[in-house]
Enzyme design. Sequence first.
Site, PDB file in Angstrom:
ATOM      1  N   CYS A   2       1.156  -1.902   0.136  1.00  0.00           N
ATOM      2  CA  CYS A   2       0.356  -0.084   0.229  1.00  0.00           C
ATOM      3  C   CYS A   2       0.937   1.252  -0.123  1.00  0.00           C
ATOM      4  O   CYS A   2       2.297   1.604   0.879  1.00  0.00           O
ATOM      5  CB  CYS A   2      -0.718  -0.234   1.312  1.00  0.00           C
ATOM      6  SG  CYS A   2      -1.528  -1.543   1.510  1.00  0.00           S
ATOM      7  N   ARG A  27       5.041  -0.241  -6.333  1.00  0.00           N
ATOM      8  CA  ARG A  27       5.088  -0.586  -5.258  1.00  0.00           C
ATOM      9  C   ARG A  27       3.990  -1.473  -4.885  1.00  0.00           C
ATOM     10  O   ARG A  27       4.690  -2.601  -3.652  1.00  0.00           O
ATOM     11  CB  ARG A  27       4.839   0.134  -3.654  1.00  0.00           C
ATOM     12  CG  ARG A  27       5.781   0.812  -3.683  1.00  0.00           C
ATOM     13  CD  ARG A  27       5.369   2.370  -2.363  1.00  0.00           C
ATOM     14  NE  ARG A  27       5.959   1.278  -0.868  1.00  0.00           N
ATOM     15  CZ  ARG A  27       7.262   1.038  -0.622  1.00  0.00           C
ATOM     16  NH1 ARG A  27       7.720   1.989  -1.084  1.00  0.00           N
ATOM     17  NH2 ARG A  27       7.140   0.832   0.434  1.00  0.00           N
ATOM     18  N   TRP A  75      -3.084  -2.544  -1.165  1.00  0.00           N
ATOM     19  CA  TRP A  75      -2.908  -3.908  -1.539  1.00  0.00           C
ATOM     20  C   TRP A  75      -3.233  -4.592  -0.832  1.00  0.00           C
ATOM     21  O   TRP A  75      -3.855  -4.689   0.097  1.00  0.00           O
ATOM     22  CB  TRP A  75      -1.063  -4.019  -2.045  1.00  0.00           C
ATOM     23  CG  TRP A  75      -0.602  -5.730  -2.088  1.00  0.00           C
ATOM     24  CD1 TRP A  75      -0.373  -5.836  -3.837  1.00  0.00           C
ATOM     25  CD2 TRP A  75      -0.622  -6.966  -1.501  1.00  0.00           C
ATOM     26  NE1 TRP A  75      -0.208  -7.424  -3.262  1.00  0.00           N
ATOM     27  CE2 TRP A  75      -0.404  -7.673  -2.580  1.00  0.00           C
ATOM     28  CE3 TRP A  75      -0.562  -6.610   0.450  1.00  0.00           C
ATOM     29  CZ2 TRP A  75       0.636  -9.245  -1.797  1.00  0.00           C
ATOM     30  CZ3 TRP A  75       0.040  -8.633  -0.074  1.00  0.00           C
ATOM     31  CH2 TRP A  75       0.177  -9.484  -0.689  1.00  0.00           C
ATOM     32  N   ASN A 101      -1.653   2.108   5.689  1.00  0.00           N
ATOM     33  CA  ASN A 101      -0.851   1.002   5.414  1.00  0.00           C
ATOM     34  C   ASN A 101      -0.596  -0.030   6.263  1.00  0.00           C
ATOM     35  O   ASN A 101      -0.276   0.800   7.843  1.00  0.00           O
ATOM     36  CB  ASN A 101       1.129   1.775   5.109  1.00  0.00           C
ATOM     37  CG  ASN A 101       0.640   2.495   3.515  1.00  0.00           C
ATOM     38  OD1 ASN A 101      -0.903   2.205   3.393  1.00  0.00           O
ATOM     39  ND2 ASN A 101       1.079   2.696   3.006  1.00  0.00           N
ATOM     40  N   GLY A 102      -0.697  -1.353   6.711  1.00  0.00           N
ATOM     41  CA  GLY A 102      -0.174  -2.389   7.327  1.00  0.00           C
ATOM     42  C   GLY A 102      -1.020  -3.292   7.764  1.00  0.00           C
ATOM     43  O   GLY A 102      -2.380  -3.541   7.128  1.00  0.00           O
ATOM     44  N   GLU A 475      17.314 -18.005  -8.460  1.00  0.00           N
ATOM     45  CA  GLU A 475      17.116 -15.990  -8.785  1.00  0.00           C
ATOM     46  C   GLU A 475      16.443 -16.579 -10.202  1.00  0.00           C
ATOM     47  O   GLU A 475      15.393 -16.024 -10.545  1.00  0.00           O
ATOM     48  CB  GLU A 475      18.574 -15.083  -7.984  1.00  0.00           C
ATOM     49  CG  GLU A 475      18.415 -13.761  -9.308  1.00  0.00           C
ATOM     50  CD  GLU A 475      17.484 -13.735  -8.247  1.00  0.00           C
ATOM     51  OE1 GLU A 475      16.544 -14.203  -6.575  1.00  0.00           O
ATOM     52  OE2 GLU A 475      16.925 -11.961  -8.684  1.00  0.00           O
ATOM     53  N   LYS A 479      12.845 -15.030 -10.527  1.00  0.00           N
ATOM     54  CA  LYS A 479      13.108 -13.906 -12.028  1.00  0.00           C
ATOM     55  C   LYS A 479      11.926 -14.062 -12.837  1.00  0.00           C
ATOM     56  O   LYS A 479      11.362 -13.297 -13.576  1.00  0.00           O
ATOM     57  CB  LYS A 479      14.050 -13.337 -12.327  1.00  0.00           C
ATOM     58  CG  LYS A 479      14.841 -12.167 -12.489  1.00  0.00           C
ATOM     59  CD  LYS A 479      15.096 -11.528 -11.467  1.00  0.00           C
ATOM     60  CE  LYS A 479      14.243 -11.640 -10.385  1.00  0.00           C
ATOM     61  NZ  LYS A 479      14.276 -10.735  -9.253  1.00  0.00           N
ATOM     62  N   GLU A 482       8.524 -14.844 -11.852  1.00  0.00           N
ATOM     63  CA  GLU A 482       7.706 -13.412 -10.853  1.00  0.00           C
ATOM     64  C   GLU A 482       7.358 -12.734 -12.559  1.00  0.00           C
ATOM     65  O   GLU A 482       6.036 -12.115 -11.667  1.00  0.00           O
ATOM     66  CB  GLU A 482       8.138 -12.634  -9.712  1.00  0.00           C
ATOM     67  CG  GLU A 482       9.257 -12.300 -10.604  1.00  0.00           C
ATOM     68  CD  GLU A 482       9.986 -10.973  -9.625  1.00  0.00           C
ATOM     69  OE1 GLU A 482      11.288 -11.251  -8.956  1.00  0.00           O
ATOM     70  OE2 GLU A 482       8.943 -10.570  -8.154  1.00  0.00           O
ATOM     71  N   HIS A 498      16.271 -37.413  -9.248  1.00  0.00           N
ATOM     72  CA  HIS A 498      16.133 -37.865  -8.218  1.00  0.00           C
ATOM     73  C   HIS A 498      14.829 -37.692  -7.864  1.00  0.00           C
ATOM     74  O   HIS A 498      14.192 -37.676  -6.386  1.00  0.00           O
ATOM     75  CB  HIS A 498      16.476 -37.525  -6.469  1.00  0.00           C
ATOM     76  CG  HIS A 498      18.197 -37.916  -6.380  1.00  0.00           C
ATOM     77  ND1 HIS A 498      18.779 -39.240  -6.481  1.00  0.00           N
ATOM     78  CD2 HIS A 498      19.835 -37.734  -6.572  1.00  0.00           C
ATOM     79  CE1 HIS A 498      19.655 -39.255  -6.473  1.00  0.00           C
ATOM     80  NE2 HIS A 498      20.252 -38.092  -6.544  1.00  0.00           N
ATOM     81  N   LYS A 596       6.321  -4.559  -3.779  1.00  0.00           N
ATOM     82  CA  LYS A 596       7.893  -4.702  -4.362  1.00  0.00           C
ATOM     83  C   LYS A 596       7.580  -4.634  -2.640  1.00  0.00           C
ATOM     84  O   LYS A 596       9.607  -4.616  -2.812  1.00  0.00           O
ATOM     85  CB  LYS A 596       8.465  -2.232  -4.837  1.00  0.00           C
ATOM     86  CG  LYS A 596       9.548  -2.327  -5.063  1.00  0.00           C
ATOM     87  CD  LYS A 596      10.037  -3.051  -6.106  1.00  0.00           C
ATOM     88  CE  LYS A 596      11.695  -3.072  -5.970  1.00  0.00           C
ATOM     89  NZ  LYS A 596      12.331  -3.773  -6.625  1.00  0.00           N
TER      90      LYS A 596
HETATM   91  C1  AGP Z   1      12.046  -9.930  -5.941  1.00  0.00           C
HETATM   92  O1  AGP Z   1      12.654  -9.499  -7.455  1.00  0.00           O
HETATM   93  C2  AGP Z   1      11.400  -9.346  -5.419  1.00  0.00           C
HETATM   94  N1  AGP Z   1      11.353  -7.904  -5.801  1.00  0.00           N
HETATM   95  C3  AGP Z   1      10.916  -9.693  -3.739  1.00  0.00           C
HETATM   96  O2  AGP Z   1      11.537 -11.414  -3.352  1.00  0.00           O
HETATM   97  C4  AGP Z   1      12.034  -8.997  -2.865  1.00  0.00           C
HETATM   98  O3  AGP Z   1      13.558  -9.286  -2.887  1.00  0.00           O
HETATM   99  C5  AGP Z   1      11.718  -9.598  -1.542  1.00  0.00           C
HETATM  100  O4  AGP Z   1      10.737  -9.472  -1.022  1.00  0.00           O
HETATM  101  C6  AGP Z   1      12.568  -9.159  -0.453  1.00  0.00           C
HETATM  102  O5  AGP Z   1      12.288  -7.942  -0.637  1.00  0.00           O
HETATM  103  P1  AGP Z   1      13.507  -7.016  -0.066  1.00  0.00           P
HETATM  104  O6  AGP Z   1      15.083  -6.715  -0.618  1.00  0.00           O
HETATM  105  O7  AGP Z   1      13.155  -5.038  -0.166  1.00  0.00           O
HETATM  106  O8  AGP Z   1      13.947  -6.770   1.348  1.00  0.00           O
END
Ligand code: AGP
Length: 601
Positions: A2, A27, A75, A101-102, A475, A479, A482, A498, A596
């Site tokens: 949010c 975000r 969000w 937010n929260g 990773e 990537k 997502e 396995h 984000k």
């Molecule tokens: C990855 O592309 C994401 N944006 C996500 O996994 C991110 O790395 C994770 O939420 C951790 O966020 P931070 O680095 O702000 O702590």
Amino acid sequence: MCGIVGYTGVNDALPFLLGGLEKLEYRGYDSAGVYIHTDDGHDMLVKEKGRVKDLEKKVANCKMQGHSGIAHTRWATHGQPSIENAHPHISADGRYYLVHNGVIENYKQLKADYLSDVVFKSQTDTEVAVQLVGKFADAGMDTLSAFRKMINLLNDDSSYAFLLIDAKTPSLLYTAKCKSPLLVGVSRTANVVTSDAMAVLNLTKDFIELRDGEIAVISKESVELYDVAGQRSTRQPFHLDIDPAAVDKGTYPFFMLKEIDEQAIVARNLIEHYFVNGLPQIDEKILSAIKQADRLYIVAAGTSYHAALIGRRFFEKWAGIPTEAHIASEFAYDHPLISKKPFFVFISQSGETADSIQVLDFIKKEHYPSLTLANVMNSTLTREADFALPILAGPEIAVASTKAYMAQILTQVILAAALAGGHDQLQAELSRLAIDLQTVIDGQDKIKELADTYLVHADRAFYIGRAADADVTLEAALKLKEISYTLVEGFAAGELKHGTISLIEQNTPVIALISQSKTAGLTRSNLEETMARGAKAMTIVTKNLASSDDDIILPALNGEMEMFGPILEAVPIQLLAYYTSLGRKLDVDHPRNLAKSVTVQ
Ligand code: AGP
């Protein structure tokens, strides 16, 4: 997640608020809303599901000229994305407007205890907060007291950044925070509130940061701060040294591509910042605190956790310190036996990830020392840890983390070298690596072709690798998952037989990462095994281990330089994900359901 923007000043509030919401889009959100108290005395509230541009279309039909207002991108956590659940929420008597937010963890209890006679318009936890303020004001409290009383009723597990307007005094903004970021931006013409400085940089770079439990009452000329005990307190604004152009896409179609392209520059910035006379320089207090430890625990989430997996090897091999990397959300509730003298390293782009903050809270109670490596300094994780170091990636806007991942790995490499002493060639090696990164970035046309051929039409894919390359497969898979919504797994190549090999069908893409000489041959054999079962194989290989029929050939990394393999591999895995998402005509920067900065657990 949010986002909050608020304005009280001499200019028209609406364009500022909508512009702020646009800046917060990165975000992640699913609905948005804005409230303005108009100059002719009307309360105008407009909310819409979907994007900020949908809200803007709706607002275009409304007369909303006024000098103060609040706005929000939501969000969904409690209640689906809908107009009713979008913020701002209103008190029953229509006097108070609130964004949040929260998460209010005890909202059901509060509803039962105080608000059984109130008809709720939404399914959100937030509406409880505004209804409580309305209720307490009805009972005779002034707004500040009612706001404080509501905050004091929230349980310890709750997190909040609140922004409230009382329609009776619309030029005043009431705001407070706990475990969710919130800044008050100050300027000559207006004072503003935001959960993210990016939203208001066009007006000011001077901010007062609210501390947990504080309340601020803000007019266009003043900011009154009240501490947890309700006492007035003062604090000078800090200046955020950030170039608004850094949060602009420029000629790039998406922020993600811009941020991938910036990685060689990020490497150079880190060298410039952390090296003096050719040697890595880290605050002696940090080095000595870490040297006293018998084990390092690196805690992070998502991509940052993957960066920790890579960094771990440098702390062990160079500095000789046993090191474990942990997923924050797991560690918070299920941690391993902790050594006698642990040292905790938190890695984060945003510095606001709730899962990591939860772990930091825990280890602080145990009096374990800690260091945060983050991109956003002045964030909760940097403030609350004993030490903090910047990773200097510059603003990262795309939801998919790229240059921050690179910077997190490089900062760990530099820290490990400083701990180890020596490594007098590191600056030269990193400078060479920056050139190599640029070479890989410049070769992206080939990577686009491969994404089009192998991945754009695939519904599943696999990344395999061994040793450090196995860490990178995680990773690589994240990537691609997502932003392209492909089902991808990344795992140690030796694990294929396995179980996973049963998933290989005709034309299933299998991508092998090969930068480690000890395991290169084995990974190739495993890839052959998938090809024998119909897989469409692709290789990403460093030149010293490559043959002419490999697909993506990275610059050579001989001898000790081999440890940097994961750093070069970062670029093609990011570009493959980017071009797959692009080929599918998806919104690369704003993948569905994602935010984000993940500020709830
Ligand atoms: C990855 O592309 C994401 N944006 C996500 O996994 C991110 O790395 C994770 O939420 C951790 O966020 P931070 O680095 O702000 O702590």
